[in-house]
Enzyme design. Structure first.
Site, PDB file in Angstrom:
ATOM      1  N   TRP A   1       0.865  -1.188   0.000  1.00 42.53           N
ATOM      2  CA  TRP A   1       0.000   0.000   0.000  1.00 42.53           C
ATOM      3  C   TRP A   1       0.904   1.241   0.000  1.00 42.53           C
ATOM      4  O   TRP A   1       1.868   1.306   0.778  1.00 42.53           O
ATOM      5  CB  TRP A   1      -0.897  -0.029   1.236  1.00 42.53           C
ATOM      6  CG  TRP A   1      -1.845   1.125   1.355  1.00 42.53           C
ATOM      7  CD1 TRP A   1      -2.641   1.647   0.379  1.00 42.53           C
ATOM      8  CD2 TRP A   1      -2.117   1.891   2.545  1.00 42.53           C
ATOM      9  NE1 TRP A   1      -3.388   2.683   0.878  1.00 42.53           N
ATOM     10  CE2 TRP A   1      -3.086   2.859   2.203  1.00 42.53           C
ATOM     11  CE3 TRP A   1      -1.636   1.841   3.861  1.00 42.53           C
ATOM     12  CZ2 TRP A   1      -3.583   3.770   3.132  1.00 42.53           C
ATOM     13  CZ3 TRP A   1      -2.133   2.746   4.783  1.00 42.53           C
ATOM     14  CH2 TRP A   1      -3.096   3.696   4.414  1.00 42.53           C
TER      15      TRP A   1
ATOM     16  N   LYS B   1     -13.743  -1.013   4.908  1.00 43.30           N
ATOM     17  CA  LYS B   1     -14.258  -1.739   3.748  1.00 43.30           C
ATOM     18  C   LYS B   1     -15.350  -2.723   4.150  1.00 43.30           C
ATOM     19  O   LYS B   1     -16.386  -2.816   3.500  1.00 43.30           O
ATOM     20  CB  LYS B   1     -13.150  -2.531   3.039  1.00 43.30           C
ATOM     21  CG  LYS B   1     -11.827  -1.846   2.714  1.00 43.30           C
ATOM     22  CD  LYS B   1     -11.831  -0.477   2.253  1.00 43.30           C
ATOM     23  CE  LYS B   1     -10.634   0.088   1.571  1.00 43.30           C
ATOM     24  NZ  LYS B   1      -9.696   0.896   2.285  1.00 43.30           N
TER      25      LYS B   1
ATOM     26  N   ASP C   1      -1.584  -6.073   8.984  1.00 46.21           N
ATOM     27  CA  ASP C   1      -2.545  -5.048   8.552  1.00 46.21           C
ATOM     28  C   ASP C   1      -3.747  -5.790   7.966  1.00 46.21           C
ATOM     29  O   ASP C   1      -3.669  -6.374   6.890  1.00 46.21           O
ATOM     30  CB  ASP C   1      -1.876  -4.155   7.497  1.00 46.21           C
ATOM     31  CG  ASP C   1      -2.773  -3.006   7.048  1.00 46.21           C
ATOM     32  OD1 ASP C   1      -3.905  -2.914   7.551  1.00 46.21           O
ATOM     33  OD2 ASP C   1      -2.334  -2.207   6.192  1.00 46.21           O
TER      34      ASP C   1
ATOM     35  N   ALA D   1      -7.313  -5.228   6.684  1.00 47.16           N
ATOM     36  CA  ALA D   1      -8.216  -4.143   6.287  1.00 47.16           C
ATOM     37  C   ALA D   1      -9.351  -4.612   5.381  1.00 47.16           C
ATOM     38  O   ALA D   1     -10.196  -3.800   4.991  1.00 47.16           O
ATOM     39  CB  ALA D   1      -7.419  -3.040   5.585  1.00 47.16           C
TER      40      ALA D   1
HETATM   41  C1  LMR Z   1      -6.763   2.408  -1.093  1.00 48.62           C
HETATM   42  O1  LMR Z   1      -5.693   1.800  -1.024  1.00 48.62           O
HETATM   43  O2  LMR Z   1      -7.254   2.797  -2.155  1.00 48.62           O
HETATM   44  C2  LMR Z   1      -7.527   2.670   0.172  1.00 48.62           C
HETATM   45  O3  LMR Z   1      -6.964   1.988   1.232  1.00 48.62           O
HETATM   46  C3  LMR Z   1      -7.722   4.109   0.428  1.00 48.62           C
HETATM   47  C4  LMR Z   1      -6.470   4.805   0.862  1.00 48.62           C
HETATM   48  O4  LMR Z   1      -6.521   5.463   1.909  1.00 48.62           O
HETATM   49  O5  LMR Z   1      -5.450   4.737   0.190  1.00 48.62           O
END
Ligand code: LMR
Length: 396
Positions: A127, A243, A208, A210
């Site tokens: 991420w 989510k 993590d 999510a």
């Molecule tokens: C994403 O990866 O699109 C989501 O988790 C939103 C974000 O905060 O980046």
């Protein structure tokens, strides 16, 4: 005058897509950018169980007085039961509510820094906010390239080989399920190997989690995290309800810490409270109260689980339709079928991403990450056509 010493920072590239897509007048534009669930009409609905819990909250809440830096402890307990269950003795777990999963990660990073952890090992790509978030808190990210985008596979051996560079006491970040941005998770044997390795090297795992419920199912999606927790003396688990409860802007999350014993846990908890107090004082209440109301009520829990399962099945079916496009030019869409959850990252160059946006109104992260929930059935056909057009035009 100090502000003149600051340099302008670029907008967050992922969040910028929201504005760019909104401003695009083309009626058939496709938004595969930020990770939010969408229905066939492209809408991100409030879940019906959430609406019902909200109505109850509105009718019954009698005070908005402060709760404290730990937030809604009923929410934290209910979530711990659901996510961690009896994987480890309850006395080894402490937890507190945080502003979203990002708040949980930030708190995790700060408590690691306070505990003298200098480095966190992260499978790459990850991420986009992971590395800056840890670096900002004083824990240096060390990236281990371990995904192959052409075959859409996770290289477990490569990841474990990367961890040989870690020193005892370093941290390691693990995506609990539905990897963001790749969508490829370790299988059960992979999780067992990671758990064994992490424990043997005395690394501190930060899981993590999510997207629980959007991969293989609610309980299966927690198995990787549980395998890790069962294998190590110390761990952190950052949880997001964005989510799976559709609570995005309500910023609803939690951080759990696993310690070797109750006394250590109490000390860790006191540090988490102090850090939370110094950061945001107390987390926002509304989302956590909604989750608590749902989880304390059997009927609402069943309704929410059904709705979550419908969302999961929609993602699964969109992914299968996308993968049915097969090989288009250099891209083997069939490989996307290996993945789970909202995301896949296609082997596209930044100029191909730009070309797809300019020519076809298809918006995605510059890395080639797509949010599969951004499709509907007709949009997938147009996406296949756009990739064919790109191949025919030799866009590289
Ligand atoms: C994403 O990866 O699109 C989501 O988790 C939103 C974000 O905060 O980046």
């Amino acid at each position: 005058m100090r502000f003149a010493t600051l340099t302008r920072q670029p907008d967050d590239p992922l969040l910028r897509i929201i504005g760019q897509h909104g401003a695009d007048p083309r009626p058939d534009k496709i938004d595969l950018g930020v990770g939010v669930f969408r229905d066939e009409a492209g809408h991100t609905p409030v879940m019906t169980a959430v609406k019902a819990a909200e109505a109850r909250l509105l009718a019954e809440q009698s005070s908005k007085s402060y709760l404290g830096p730990e937030g809604d402890i009923g929410f934290v307990r209910a979530l711990a039961g659901l996510v961690i269950g009896d994987t480890v003795a309850a006395e080894r777990i402490v937890g507190l509510q945080t502003p979203g999963g990002t708040g949980a990660l930030r708190l995790a990073a700060e408590v690691l820094a306070r505990a003298g952890v200098a480095k966190i090992w992260i499978g790459s790509p990850s991420w986009a906010n992971h590395a800056p978030l840890f670096r900002q808190a004083g824990v240096e990210p060390a990236l281990i390239p371990c995904f192959d985008l052409n075959s859409q596979t996770f290289d477990l051996n490569g990841f474990l080989a990367g961890l040989t560079g870690a020193a005892a006491g370093d941290a390691v970040l693990l995506h609990g399920c539905c990897h963001n941005p790749i969508g490829i998770d370790p299988d059960a044997a992979g999780w067992a190997a990671i758990a064994q390795d992490v424990a043997a090297r005395d690394l501190l795992p930060v899981v993590d989690l999510a997207y629980q419920g959007l991969g293989d199912g609610f309980d299966v999606d927690a198995e990787g995290a549980r395998t890790i927790l069962a294998a190590v003396p110390e761990a952190l688990l950052a949880y997001s309800c964005d989510k799976n409860f559709g609570l995005y802007r309500e910023r609803t999350g939690a951080l759990f810490a696993l310690s070797p014993d109750r006394d250590t846990g109490a000390v860790v908890f006191s540090n988490l409270l102090a850090l939370a107090r110094a950061n945001w004082s107390m987390p926002p209440d509304h989302g956590a109260a909604i989750v608590r109301i749902i989880l304390e009520d059997e009927g609402l829990t069943a309704e929410w689980r059904d709705e979550l399962e419908t969302m999961r099945q929609r993602l699964e079916s969109l992914r299968a339709t996308l993968a049915a496009g097969g090989r288009i030019g250099a891209i083997d869409l069939g490989a996307v079928a290996h993945g789970k959850g909202m995301f896949a990252t296609l082997p596209l160059s930044p100029s191909q991403v730009e070309w797809l946006c300019d020519r076809h109104g298809i918006y995605m992260a510059g890395s080639g990450r797509i949010n599969i929930a951004g499709f509907n059935t007709t949009a997938i056909g147009r996406f296949h056509d756009a990739l064919r057009d790109m191949a025919a035009n030799g866009v590289a």
